[in-house]
Write an enzyme that holds these catalytic residues in place. Structure first.
Site, PDB file in Angstrom:
ATOM      1  N   LYS A 100      30.618   8.183  43.652  1.00 47.16           N
ATOM      2  CA  LYS A 100      29.566   7.906  44.430  1.00 47.16           C
ATOM      3  C   LYS A 100      29.740   6.976  45.481  1.00 47.16           C
ATOM      4  O   LYS A 100      29.952   5.785  45.307  1.00 47.16           O
ATOM      5  CB  LYS A 100      28.168   7.600  43.683  1.00 47.16           C
ATOM      6  CG  LYS A 100      26.792   7.531  44.366  1.00 47.16           C
ATOM      7  CD  LYS A 100      25.653   7.417  43.275  1.00 47.16           C
ATOM      8  CE  LYS A 100      24.348   6.820  44.032  1.00 47.16           C
ATOM      9  NZ  LYS A 100      23.313   6.465  42.910  1.00 47.16           N
ATOM     10  N   ASP A 142      24.567   6.886  36.241  1.00 48.07           N
ATOM     11  CA  ASP A 142      25.285   6.369  37.411  1.00 48.07           C
ATOM     12  C   ASP A 142      25.679   5.020  37.145  1.00 48.07           C
ATOM     13  O   ASP A 142      24.395   4.185  36.975  1.00 48.07           O
ATOM     14  CB  ASP A 142      24.199   6.389  38.890  1.00 48.07           C
ATOM     15  CG  ASP A 142      24.222   8.177  39.251  1.00 48.07           C
ATOM     16  OD1 ASP A 142      24.402   8.939  38.666  1.00 48.07           O
ATOM     17  OD2 ASP A 142      23.676   8.210  40.350  1.00 48.07           O
ATOM     18  N   LYS A 158      29.301  12.247  45.391  1.00 49.30           N
ATOM     19  CA  LYS A 158      27.838  11.966  45.596  1.00 49.30           C
ATOM     20  C   LYS A 158      27.599  11.094  46.622  1.00 49.30           C
ATOM     21  O   LYS A 158      28.195  10.122  46.646  1.00 49.30           O
ATOM     22  CB  LYS A 158      27.095  11.725  44.246  1.00 49.30           C
ATOM     23  CG  LYS A 158      25.737  11.156  44.381  1.00 49.30           C
ATOM     24  CD  LYS A 158      24.732  10.980  43.113  1.00 49.30           C
ATOM     25  CE  LYS A 158      23.525  10.338  43.336  1.00 49.30           C
ATOM     26  NZ  LYS A 158      22.738  10.035  42.210  1.00 49.30           N
TER      27      LYS A 158
END
Length: 252
Positions: A186, A124, A215
């Site tokens: 995300k 991430d 996400k």
């Protein structure tokens, strides 16, 4: 080769060879069972004050509930990867330029490569928000692609910090992430005071149009919130240890 070196080699090979969990691209997700819920959750201890004991408890919770991925700050990523290398369905996750996103492109690439070599199976990264808000979109794209290139096949999720963005900015960020080849876009690091909203997911899903997965992270605390966002098209959810355990127990 020493036993430690053999273990490190096995951890790295696990990260490189294991395949990401099969998930639909931005379509309605139906979560009906505890097992289905767990496979949509990334659990994390990424605050500066988290202790080794909390990390250990997170790893044990991941093994118990079979969460998809386990995240710590980079100093502990190799430790998590070693603890999980016999768990083929649970990935160690690594964070790049977290939480600010302001590292140089070269630094971000090096971080991604190091995390991959540690045995992380997912990464991430935080988008360079300053560059993005300044309209420097070519720089943002290069920044993302540098991490993807150094991840060498490991799924990369790009954190765009939706609480800081207007709707058109969210749409532009989704496009940049999809065009760069990221696996996910995300919503947030979770460090912003404002929570991720269902409307953020709806905007992202409508812009993604099947090109990239979503996400959500930041203030997600209930099964109802997860189900609502899943139905809007979100397929992965980032939760801290306590809320992750709570939502699993609430499924009974």
């Amino acid at each position: 080769m020493t036993e430690k070196a053999m273990t490190e080699k096995a951890v790295t090979e696990k990260a490189v060879t294991e395949k990401p969990i099969a998930e639909k691209l931005v379509t309605e997700e139906i979560i009906e069972t505890r097992e289905e819920l767990a496979r949509h959750i990334d659990v994390s201890c990424v605050q500066a004050f988290h202790t080794r004991d909390e990390i250990d408890r997170m790893i044990e919770a991941a093994k118990k509930y079979r969460f998809a991925c386990v995240f710590t700050l980079p100093a502990f990523s190799s430790y998590v990867a070693e603890r999980l290398f016999r768990e083929p369905d649970i990935s160690a996750g690594g964070v790049v330029s977290f939480p600010g996103g302001g590292d140089t492109i070269l630094q971000k690439g090096r971080q991604a490569r190091e995390l991959r070599e540690m045995g992380c199976g997912e990464i991430d990264m935080v988008m360079n928000l300053t560059a993005f808000k300044s309209g420097e979109y070519a720089y943002v794209s290069e920044d993302i692609m540098a991490v993807i290139d150094n991840a060498a096949g490991i799924p990369v999720k790009v954190i765009i910090e939706t609480p800081y963005l207007a709707e058109e900015e969210i749409r532009r960020a989704v496009d940049l992430c999809a065009e760069a080849g990221a696996a996910y876009v995300k919503t947030s690091t979770g460090w912003h005071q404002e929570k991720t909203q269902l409307e953020h997911i709806r905007i992202m899903a409508s812009q993604a149009r099947g090109r990239i997965r979503l996400k959500a992270a930041g203030g997600i605390r209930t099964v109802e919130t997860i189900r609502g966002m899943a139905q809007a098209g979100c397929s992965r959810f980032g939760l801290g240890l306590k809320p992750a355990i709570q939502v699993m127990e609430d499924m009974y």
